[in-house]
Write a protein that holds these residues in place. Structure first.
Motif, PDB file in Angstrom:
ATOM      1  N   LYS A  25      23.386  40.180  39.301  1.00 50.50           N
ATOM      2  CA  LYS A  25      23.167  41.835  39.256  1.00 50.50           C
ATOM      3  C   LYS A  25      24.409  42.359  38.696  1.00 50.50           C
ATOM      4  N   THR A  29      23.230  45.188  36.079  1.00 48.85           N
ATOM      5  CA  THR A  29      23.534  46.536  36.255  1.00 48.85           C
ATOM      6  C   THR A  29      24.716  47.311  35.983  1.00 48.85           C
ATOM      7  N   ASP A  31      27.200  47.477  37.760  1.00 48.80           N
ATOM      8  CA  ASP A  31      27.709  48.295  38.850  1.00 48.80           C
ATOM      9  C   ASP A  31      28.356  47.565  39.832  1.00 48.80           C
TER      10      ASP A  31
END
Length: 105
Positions: A25, A29, A31
Motif C-alpha cells: 500500500k 499510494t 502515503d
C-alpha cells in the motif's frame, strides 16, 4: 508430524504476510500519513533483537523469519521517514504507478 513445526511454520507465514499489504500500500499510494512512526520504530528494533537472538542461538527459523520481517518493517519505516519526493522515487524505482493512475509503461 509433530505440532511444534506446524505451528512454527504457520506463525512464520502469518508474521511475514502481515507486513506485505502495508508495504505494498505504501508503494502504491506513496502515503504514510496514517502510519505510526513510533510503532514501526519499536517493531524494527524488536525484529532486529529477535534476529540477533536467533543468530546467537544458531536457529535458522528465527533468523530467516525475523530477517524478512525486519526488511519489510524497516522498508515501511524508511518510507514513513522519507519526504514525499523520496517515496515517489522509491516507488518509481520499483516501477509501480500511484494508485488510481494508469500504468504509463
Amino acid at each position: 508430524m509433530e505440532a511444534a513445526p506446524i505451528i512454527g511454520g504457520l506463525a512464520t507465514l502469518a508474521s511475514v504476510i502481515s507486513f506485505t499489504p502495508q508495504a505494498w500500500k505504501v508503494i502504491r499510494t506513496r502515503d504514510t500519513s496514517s502510519i505510526s512512526t513510533a510503532m514501526y520504530a519499536v517493531t524494527v528494533v524488536g525484529f532486529a533483537l529477535w534476529l540477533t537472538y536467533g543468530w546467537l542461538l544458531g536457529q535458522w527459523p528465527l533468523i530467516v523469519t525475523n530477517g524478512v520481517c525486519l526488511l519489510l518493517s524497516g522498508f515501511i519505516l524508511v518510507m514513513k521517514l522519507l519526504p514525499r519526493r523520496g517515496k515517489k522515487a522509491v516507488a518509481e524505482a520499483l516501477s509501480v504507478p500511484p494508485a488510481g493512475e494508469p500504468d504509463a509503461r
